[in-house]
Motif scaffolding. Sequence first.
Motif, PDB file in Angstrom:
ATOM      1  N   THR A 119       0.820  -1.206   0.000  1.00 15.46           N
ATOM      2  CA  THR A 119       0.000   0.000   0.000  1.00 15.46           C
ATOM      3  C   THR A 119       0.857   1.261   0.000  1.00 15.46           C
ATOM      4  OG1 THR A 119      -1.726  -1.204   1.191  1.00 15.46           O
ATOM      5  CG2 THR A 119      -1.868   1.188   1.197  1.00 15.46           C
ATOM      6  N   ARG A 120       1.863   1.359   0.900  1.00 16.41           N
ATOM      7  CA  ARG A 120       2.676   2.570   0.991  1.00 16.41           C
ATOM      8  C   ARG A 120       3.483   2.790  -0.289  1.00 16.41           C
ATOM      9  NH1 ARG A 120       3.372   5.043   5.852  1.00 16.41           N
ATOM     10  NH2 ARG A 120       2.347   4.076   7.641  1.00 16.41           N
ATOM     11  N   ALA A 121       4.023   1.717  -0.828  1.00 16.17           N
ATOM     12  CA  ALA A 121       4.789   1.847  -2.073  1.00 16.17           C
ATOM     13  C   ALA A 121       3.884   2.318  -3.209  1.00 16.17           C
ATOM     14  CB  ALA A 121       5.441   0.512  -2.417  1.00 16.17           C
ATOM     15  N   LEU A 122       2.641   1.789  -3.232  1.00 13.78           N
ATOM     16  CA  LEU A 122       1.696   2.200  -4.273  1.00 13.78           C
ATOM     17  C   LEU A 122       1.362   3.677  -4.146  1.00 13.78           C
ATOM     18  CD1 LEU A 122      -0.179   1.466  -6.617  1.00 13.78           C
ATOM     19  CD2 LEU A 122      -1.909   0.777  -4.935  1.00 13.78           C
ATOM     20  N   TYR A 123       1.106   4.159  -2.911  1.00 14.11           N
ATOM     21  CA  TYR A 123       0.806   5.580  -2.716  1.00 14.11           C
ATOM     22  C   TYR A 123       2.010   6.445  -3.117  1.00 14.11           C
ATOM     23  CZ  TYR A 123      -3.762   5.174  -0.445  1.00 14.11           C
ATOM     24  OH  TYR A 123      -5.091   4.968  -0.197  1.00 14.11           O
ATOM     25  N   ARG A 124       3.263   5.996  -2.789  1.00 15.48           N
ATOM     26  CA  ARG A 124       4.463   6.771  -3.122  1.00 15.48           C
ATOM     27  C   ARG A 124       4.619   6.884  -4.634  1.00 15.48           C
ATOM     28  NH1 ARG A 124       7.614   3.921  -0.500  1.00 15.48           N
ATOM     29  NH2 ARG A 124       8.463   2.626  -2.180  1.00 15.48           N
ATOM     30  N   GLU A 125       4.395   5.783  -5.360  1.00 18.28           N
ATOM     31  CA  GLU A 125       4.516   5.818  -6.817  1.00 18.28           C
ATOM     32  C   GLU A 125       3.429   6.688  -7.447  1.00 18.28           C
ATOM     33  OE1 GLU A 125       6.907   4.660  -8.613  1.00 18.28           O
ATOM     34  OE2 GLU A 125       7.949   3.858  -6.856  1.00 18.28           O
ATOM     35  N   VAL A 126       2.213   6.660  -6.874  1.00 17.24           N
ATOM     36  CA  VAL A 126       1.131   7.497  -7.404  1.00 17.24           C
ATOM     37  C   VAL A 126       1.453   8.972  -7.185  1.00 17.24           C
ATOM     38  CG1 VAL A 126      -1.310   8.093  -7.137  1.00 17.24           C
ATOM     39  CG2 VAL A 126      -0.623   5.707  -7.191  1.00 17.24           C
ATOM     40  N   CYS A 127       2.090   9.313  -6.034  1.00 18.60           N
ATOM     41  CA  CYS A 127       2.501  10.703  -5.797  1.00 18.60           C
ATOM     42  C   CYS A 127       3.507  11.158  -6.852  1.00 18.60           C
ATOM     43  CB  CYS A 127       3.140  10.830  -4.406  1.00 18.60           C
ATOM     44  SG  CYS A 127       1.942  10.760  -3.056  1.00 18.60           S
ATOM     45  N   GLY A 128       4.513  10.329  -7.136  1.00 15.33           N
ATOM     46  CA  GLY A 128       5.485  10.683  -8.161  1.00 15.33           C
ATOM     47  C   GLY A 128       4.850  10.796  -9.532  1.00 15.33           C
ATOM     48  N   LYS A 168      -7.255   2.504  -1.094  1.00 15.30           N
ATOM     49  CA  LYS A 168      -6.671   1.332  -0.463  1.00 15.30           C
ATOM     50  C   LYS A 168      -6.087   1.759   0.873  1.00 15.30           C
ATOM     51  CE  LYS A 168      -3.615  -2.571  -1.466  1.00 15.30           C
ATOM     52  NZ  LYS A 168      -2.645  -3.142  -2.427  1.00 15.30           N
ATOM     53  N   GLY A 169      -6.264   0.991   1.922  1.00 17.09           N
ATOM     54  CA  GLY A 169      -5.781   1.336   3.250  1.00 17.09           C
ATOM     55  C   GLY A 169      -6.683   2.352   3.923  1.00 17.09           C
ATOM     56  N   SER A 170      -6.165   2.997   4.979  1.00 14.87           N
ATOM     57  CA  SER A 170      -6.922   3.999   5.722  1.00 14.87           C
ATOM     58  C   SER A 170      -6.560   5.394   5.236  1.00 14.87           C
ATOM     59  CB  SER A 170      -6.634   3.862   7.221  1.00 14.87           C
ATOM     60  OG  SER A 170      -5.256   4.090   7.473  1.00 14.87           O
ATOM     61  N   MET A 171      -7.274   6.413   5.773  1.00 13.30           N
ATOM     62  CA  MET A 171      -7.022   7.788   5.373  1.00 13.30           C
ATOM     63  C   MET A 171      -5.677   8.302   5.896  1.00 13.30           C
ATOM     64  SD  MET A 171      -9.329   9.065   3.429  1.00 13.30           S
ATOM     65  CE  MET A 171      -9.056  10.809   3.677  1.00 13.30           C
ATOM     66  N   GLY A 172      -5.156   7.727   6.948  1.00 12.45           N
ATOM     67  CA  GLY A 172      -3.862   8.182   7.486  1.00 12.45           C
ATOM     68  C   GLY A 172      -2.685   7.744   6.640  1.00 12.45           C
ATOM     69  N   THR A 173      -2.844   6.652   5.918  1.00 12.56           N
ATOM     70  CA  THR A 173      -1.743   6.128   5.106  1.00 12.56           C
ATOM     71  C   THR A 173      -1.352   7.092   4.000  1.00 12.56           C
ATOM     72  OG1 THR A 173      -2.458   3.874   5.598  1.00 12.56           O
ATOM     73  CG2 THR A 173      -0.992   4.183   3.708  1.00 12.56           C
ATOM     74  N   PRO A 174      -2.282   7.622   3.169  1.00 16.73           N
ATOM     75  CA  PRO A 174      -1.855   8.566   2.131  1.00 16.73           C
ATOM     76  C   PRO A 174      -1.258   9.845   2.712  1.00 16.73           C
ATOM     77  CG  PRO A 174      -4.233   8.424   2.224  1.00 16.73           C
ATOM     78  CD  PRO A 174      -3.707   7.332   3.084  1.00 16.73           C
ATOM     79  N   ALA A 175      -1.684  10.298   3.894  1.00 17.27           N
ATOM     80  CA  ALA A 175      -1.106  11.511   4.500  1.00 17.27           C
ATOM     81  C   ALA A 175       0.347  11.276   4.899  1.00 17.27           C
ATOM     82  CB  ALA A 175      -1.938  11.929   5.711  1.00 17.27           C
ATOM     83  N   GLU A 176       0.619  10.119   5.518  1.00 16.76           N
ATOM     84  CA  GLU A 176       1.994   9.808   5.921  1.00 16.76           C
ATOM     85  C   GLU A 176       2.890   9.651   4.701  1.00 16.76           C
ATOM     86  OE1 GLU A 176       1.656   6.331   8.271  1.00 16.76           O
ATOM     87  OE2 GLU A 176       0.650   7.331   9.954  1.00 16.76           O
ATOM     88  N   VAL A 177       2.406   8.951   3.680  1.00 18.21           N
ATOM     89  CA  VAL A 177       3.204   8.750   2.467  1.00 18.21           C
ATOM     90  C   VAL A 177       3.469  10.084   1.779  1.00 18.21           C
ATOM     91  CG1 VAL A 177       3.207   7.692   0.184  1.00 18.21           C
ATOM     92  CG2 VAL A 177       2.434   6.386   2.159  1.00 18.21           C
TER      93      VAL A 177
END
Length: 393
Positions: A31-40, A61-70
């Motif tokens: 999940t975190r890797a996916l959010y990081r790649e989507v940000c880039g 995917k995941g919770s709302m806190g995950t995209p904020a941290e990523v």
Amino acid sequence: MPAADLDLTDAALQAAMANDIAELRSRFPETRALYREVCGLLFFRYGVTPTANKLYSLVRKGSMGTPAEVLQAFWQELRGRTRVTIDHPDLPDALKQVAAEAVKTIWQAANEAATGELATLRAEARHAASAAEAERDAARTETAAAREEVAATSAQLAEARQAHDAVQADLAAERQVHAATQARLEAGRAELDAAGRQLAELRTQFSTELERAREQVTLAQERAEASERRSLRELDAERTARQQSERTAEALRGQLVAVRSEARDAAVAQAEVRARLEAQSAALADRLASVEQAQRKSVSDLDTVQTELAAAERRAERAEAEAALVRQLLAELRMGPPERNGSGGRRRKADGPGPTEQQAQSERQAQEPGAPTAAQNPADGNDSSDDNDDSQQ
């Protein structure tokens, strides 16, 4: 960035972004890797500033806190990468700082120039895409119009073919009608020729018959003149006969008056005779009524006499039955004493004449139990003896 944010409203960019994110899903299941790649992807490829809500709406995917941290880690990494550090042993720190700021300024200027060119290229691409879409729409419109024209032309062609077929059918029918008309015309001409010949023959016959009719008219006129003369003679005879009949009628009228007077006299006499006959009829009716009354009385008397006669007959039958019974008892009394005497009686029967059938029947009745005897009915015995005496006398 506002221009980049507006790019998200473009359907083509959204479709391309969705395809890229789907590809990243298959490559980065974490999940975190996916959010990081989507940000880039958003920041470097599409020039869109990523936010936590936008990332979650795209990835979900995941919770709302995950995209904020990523996203926070992405910005820290990006700031660290954009910082320029110049390490040289001979340069002082102030010069190093100035050189770093200059390189940073150059990089930012180059980045802004590249971003402007990218925006220009995107605008040109959007303009070209809009023009292409307009041309495509125009081509579709022209194609639809052409198809409609083709359909209309096909319909007109079909109608023309139907009209042609109808005209051909009408032409064939007209040809048949023309042929039939020609045949009828030929037949009419033949009939006309035959009628002309018949007319000539009829004219000849008419002339002949006209001559005959003229002759017959002449004969008829002569006969009419003769008939007229004969009628005049008959008319004179009729006048004479009428005068004679009038004289005869006068004589008959006188006779009729006389006959009527005689008829009136006869009617008066007939009325008198009718009155006498009615009086006689009334007298006869009275006599008939009295006779009918006497007849009814005679019938009543006759009924009474018949009733009395029937009663007398019943009494006579009863007396005859009693007499028969008395005779039977008398016969039994006569046959009783010899049987009680024994042999003397039997000898007399043997010597004398045999008993009659009535006597034998009386004996059988006497032998039956309950039969009446002379001792039981002394009165009957006396009556029987009296009857016997009467018969002997």
